[in-house]
Design an enzyme around this catalytic site. Structure first.
Site, mmCIF file in Angstrom:
data_model
loop_
_atom_site.group_PDB
_atom_site.id
_atom_site.type_symbol
_atom_site.label_atom_id
_atom_site.label_comp_id
_atom_site.label_asym_id
_atom_site.label_seq_id
_atom_site.Cartn_x
_atom_site.Cartn_y
_atom_site.Cartn_z
ATOM 1 C CE LYS A 119 0.882 -44.341 -46.794
ATOM 2 N NZ LYS A 119 1.614 -43.043 -46.864
ATOM 3 N N GLY A 132 5.749 -45.651 -56.309
ATOM 4 C CA GLY A 132 6.724 -44.977 -55.461
ATOM 5 C C GLY A 132 8.118 -45.456 -55.797
ATOM 6 C CB SER A 133 11.281 -45.134 -53.987
ATOM 7 O OG SER A 133 10.905 -45.682 -52.745
ATOM 8 N N GLY A 167 8.906 -50.266 -52.943
ATOM 9 C CA GLY A 167 8.179 -51.274 -53.722
ATOM 10 C C GLY A 167 8.613 -52.687 -53.359
ATOM 11 C CD GLU A 206 4.158 -49.542 -63.357
ATOM 12 O OE1 GLU A 206 5.288 -49.101 -63.645
ATOM 13 O OE2 GLU A 206 3.691 -50.563 -63.892
ATOM 14 C CB CYS A 208 8.128 -42.154 -62.471
ATOM 15 S SG CYS A 208 6.575 -42.001 -63.366
ATOM 16 C CD GLN A 267 12.670 -36.032 -52.789
ATOM 17 O OE1 GLN A 267 12.796 -37.051 -52.124
ATOM 18 N NE2 GLN A 267 13.068 -35.973 -54.038
ATOM 19 C CD GLU A 269 13.415 -42.048 -59.534
ATOM 20 O OE1 GLU A 269 13.279 -42.551 -58.398
ATOM 21 O OE2 GLU A 269 12.492 -42.000 -60.368
HETATM 22 P P1 NAD Z 1 8.207 -43.545 -51.564
HETATM 23 O O1 NAD Z 1 8.539 -44.924 -51.990
HETATM 24 O O2 NAD Z 1 9.066 -42.894 -50.543
HETATM 25 O O3 NAD Z 1 6.716 -43.483 -50.965
HETATM 26 C C1 NAD Z 1 5.603 -43.898 -51.725
HETATM 27 C C2 NAD Z 1 4.480 -44.289 -50.777
HETATM 28 O O4 NAD Z 1 4.880 -45.452 -50.040
HETATM 29 C C3 NAD Z 1 4.136 -43.221 -49.739
HETATM 30 O O5 NAD Z 1 2.752 -43.203 -49.562
HETATM 31 C C4 NAD Z 1 4.845 -43.733 -48.486
HETATM 32 O O6 NAD Z 1 4.285 -43.276 -47.280
HETATM 33 C C5 NAD Z 1 4.665 -45.229 -48.637
HETATM 34 N N1 NAD Z 1 5.633 -46.050 -47.893
HETATM 35 C C6 NAD Z 1 6.885 -45.726 -47.503
HETATM 36 N N2 NAD Z 1 7.471 -46.774 -46.865
HETATM 37 C C7 NAD Z 1 6.559 -47.775 -46.848
HETATM 38 C C8 NAD Z 1 6.561 -49.127 -46.354
HETATM 39 N N3 NAD Z 1 7.621 -49.649 -45.751
HETATM 40 N N4 NAD Z 1 5.445 -49.862 -46.534
HETATM 41 C C9 NAD Z 1 4.367 -49.367 -47.162
HETATM 42 N N5 NAD Z 1 4.301 -48.096 -47.640
HETATM 43 C C10 NAD Z 1 5.381 -47.313 -47.501
HETATM 44 O O7 NAD Z 1 8.138 -42.664 -52.890
HETATM 45 P P2 NAD Z 1 7.898 -41.094 -53.018
HETATM 46 O O8 NAD Z 1 9.118 -40.358 -52.586
HETATM 47 O O9 NAD Z 1 6.589 -40.729 -52.410
HETATM 48 O O10 NAD Z 1 7.720 -40.952 -54.602
HETATM 49 C C11 NAD Z 1 8.780 -40.809 -55.490
HETATM 50 C C12 NAD Z 1 9.061 -42.119 -56.192
HETATM 51 O O11 NAD Z 1 7.887 -42.568 -56.883
HETATM 52 C C13 NAD Z 1 10.133 -41.994 -57.273
HETATM 53 O O12 NAD Z 1 10.993 -43.105 -57.209
HETATM 54 C C14 NAD Z 1 9.315 -42.028 -58.570
HETATM 55 O O13 NAD Z 1 10.042 -42.465 -59.702
HETATM 56 C C15 NAD Z 1 8.220 -42.961 -58.209
HETATM 57 N N6 NAD Z 1 7.058 -42.792 -59.098
HETATM 58 C C16 NAD Z 1 6.799 -43.782 -60.000
HETATM 59 C C17 NAD Z 1 5.730 -43.636 -60.885
HETATM 60 C C18 NAD Z 1 5.391 -44.722 -61.882
HETATM 61 O O14 NAD Z 1 4.244 -44.783 -62.318
HETATM 62 N N7 NAD Z 1 6.326 -45.576 -62.255
HETATM 63 C C19 NAD Z 1 4.943 -42.482 -60.836
HETATM 64 C C20 NAD Z 1 5.256 -41.503 -59.895
HETATM 65 C C21 NAD Z 1 6.309 -41.672 -59.019
#
Ligand code: NAD
Length: 478
Positions: free
Chosen positions: A173, A224-225, A229, A246, A280, A327, A379
């Protein structure tokens, strides 16, 4: 005619869902096609297809599996100009970065192609005479992968390549913000893999929630965030699915008074403003010794001002736009907050106009704020960094560690003693000396600590800890 980016389920494309326009962040008067939004039924069908395909995929001969992964990697490498251009149009990173990311995604596949041949297993003597023990690793089964927009081809690659190498099947996804790049990636995989081994459902949080809540998924890997997570981990644990998250961070670079000044400026500039700070691992807290603080700020400001902000596909662009209007507004909100908290704006701080209307923000630097300011704790995920003044190495280390996150930390110093002490005492998953926090290798483990990370490491050989399950077999040969 608009390009529609749909979902791939059991080798069939589904574009029947409601269409969501995909805006080009470098030029909002144009778009990059539209996403066909998937739904919970698509997730259920995709998981079913992955489940049905998994035993045969896990039984595929090692060399065949290796060749398939190698060929996927080679196609991504061969097409990195074309796919990198699409990625840059859609996500806004300059072409060199879009191309480089696509190339790197290919390298992940080729690394894990070779891993297919690494036979992982141990044998042990039994405490009972005559009994033989084998310890082997098997595929976990069906894995659900949920990924963000900031590395839309590399992050799926560093999850999918090990998942496939170790015999798992996949439902991806990807982020709803980058459906075109996800489509391009899925198209490549579809042509190299048997039906059902790789499936992808496009859509937003509701589709992600359907996947993380699925009772028929064995493991969920998420990037993701932190807030997302936490929700995903809770959902996965309800079903006793394995979970790997992550997430975000607030990465520090400590600049000591004995640092090579030009190197420190160059590394901090790269760490803070590469990919417009949308990493990140972005260096968002620059913790600088008071003896060199003013000179460092002056030099960093001159270098930041010289950066060319512009259209992602324009030659010479060093910083593209940020990814979406939402953003951009969030980052501008943090810039205002830094002022409200008493920070001094050194450079940047306002939206930029260019020939095309886009989400352009300049490299932005604030000074005069302590580590307890909100902008130094949350962040930002944009081209903004704060310089925090400290009086000693000990204060620098304590400030670096004073955060809920723990992804990457760096020290700039010519002193061996400080470098070695920092490597051992900075509470982060990656620690760097005389390098920026951003920009890491692909063949070694990657992950964080504390709120940044949950579960086993990604990448390198250590990825097997998530994508395989250990079996202990006893034999009495009689
Ligand atoms: P996000 O958490 O908004 O979304 C990430 C993914 O989760 C998307 O595919 C989104 O559709 C999905 N999602 C959203 N709500 C959900 C839910 N309730 N259940 C299941 N899936 C859901 O993050 P973003 O804005 O896409 O990315 C930016 C974030 O990612 C930043 O916090 C960044 O630090 C982090 N990031 C971390 C790493 C790492 O390896 N540590 C790498 C890249 C980005």
């Amino acid at each position: 005619m608009t390009d529609i980016f749909g979902s791939l389920i059991n080798g069939e494309w589904d574009i029947s869902g409601p269409q969501v326009k995909n805006v080009n962040p470098s030029d909002v008067s144009t778009d990059v096609g539209a996403m066909a939004n998937g739904d919970a039924q698509n997730v259920s069908d995709a998981v079913g297809a992955a489940r049905a395909a998994q035993p045969a995929w896990a039984a595929t001969k090692l060399e065949e599996r290796k060749n398939i992964l190698h060929n996927i990697g080679q196609e991504l490498i061969d097409r990195c100009d074309e796919i990198g251009t699409l990625l840059s149009r859609e996500e806004g990173k300059p072409f060199a970065e879009g191309r480089g990311e696509t190339y790197r995604a290919g390298e992940f596949y080729q690394y894990y192609a070779a891993e297919c041949l690494r036979q992982i297993g141990e044998s042990a003597e039994s405490v009972r005479p005559g009994i033989h023990i084998d310890i082997t690793r098997e595929a976990v089964g069906v894995v659900g992968l949920i990924t963000p927009w900031n590395f839309p081809i590399c992050i799926p690659a560093w999850k999918m390549a090990p998942a496939l190498a170790y015999g798992n099947t996949i439902v991806l996804k990807p982020s709803e913000i980058t459906p075109a790049t996800s489509y391009a990636l899925a198209d490549v995989l579809d042509r190299h893999l048997p039906k059902g081994v790789f499936n992808m459902v496009q859509g937003g949080g509701d589709v992600g929630a359907a996947l993380s809540g699925s009772k028929d998924v064995d493991a969920i890997s998420f990037t993701g965030s932190v807030s997302t997570g936490r929700k995903i981990a809770q959902a996965a644990v309800q079903n006793m699915a394995r979970i790997q998250c992550e997430m975000g961070s607030k990465n520090p670079m400590v600049v000591m008074d004995d640092a090579d000044m030009d190197l420190a400026v160059a590394q901090c500039l790269h760490g803070a403003f590469g990919a417009s700070g949308q990493k990140c691992t972005a260096s968002s807290r620059l913790i600088v010794h008071e003896k060199i603080h003013d000179e460092f700020v002056e030099k960093l400001s001159v270098a930041a001002n010289a950066k060319r902000v512009g259209h992602a596909l324009e030659e010479g662009t060093e910083l593209g736009p940020v990814v979406t209007e939402g953003q951009m507004d969030k980052i501008l909100g943090y810039m205002q907050l830094a002022k409200d908290e008493g920070g001094e704006l050194i450079t940047g701080g306002e939206r930029l106009q260019r020939n095309t209307e886009g989400y352009y923000l300049p490299p932005t630097i604030y000074t005069g704020l302590g580590n307890d300011a909100r902008v130094n704790r949350e962040e930002v995920f944009g081209p903004m960094t704060c310089v925090i003044k400290v009086g000693s190495y000990e204060e620098g280390l304590a400030t670096a560690n004073d955060t809920e996150f723990g992804l990457a930390a760096s020290i700039m110093t010519s002193g061996l003693k400080a470098a070695e002490h920092f490597k051992r005492n900075a509470t982060f998953g990656s620690v760097l000396v005389n390098l920026a926090t951003a920009g890491l290798d692909y063949h070694v483990p990657f992950g964080g600590r504390n709120a940044s990370s949950y579960g086993p490491r990604e990448q390198g050989e250590h990825a097997k800890d998530f994508y395989t399950i250990i079996k202990t077999a006893y034999t009495n040969p009689g």
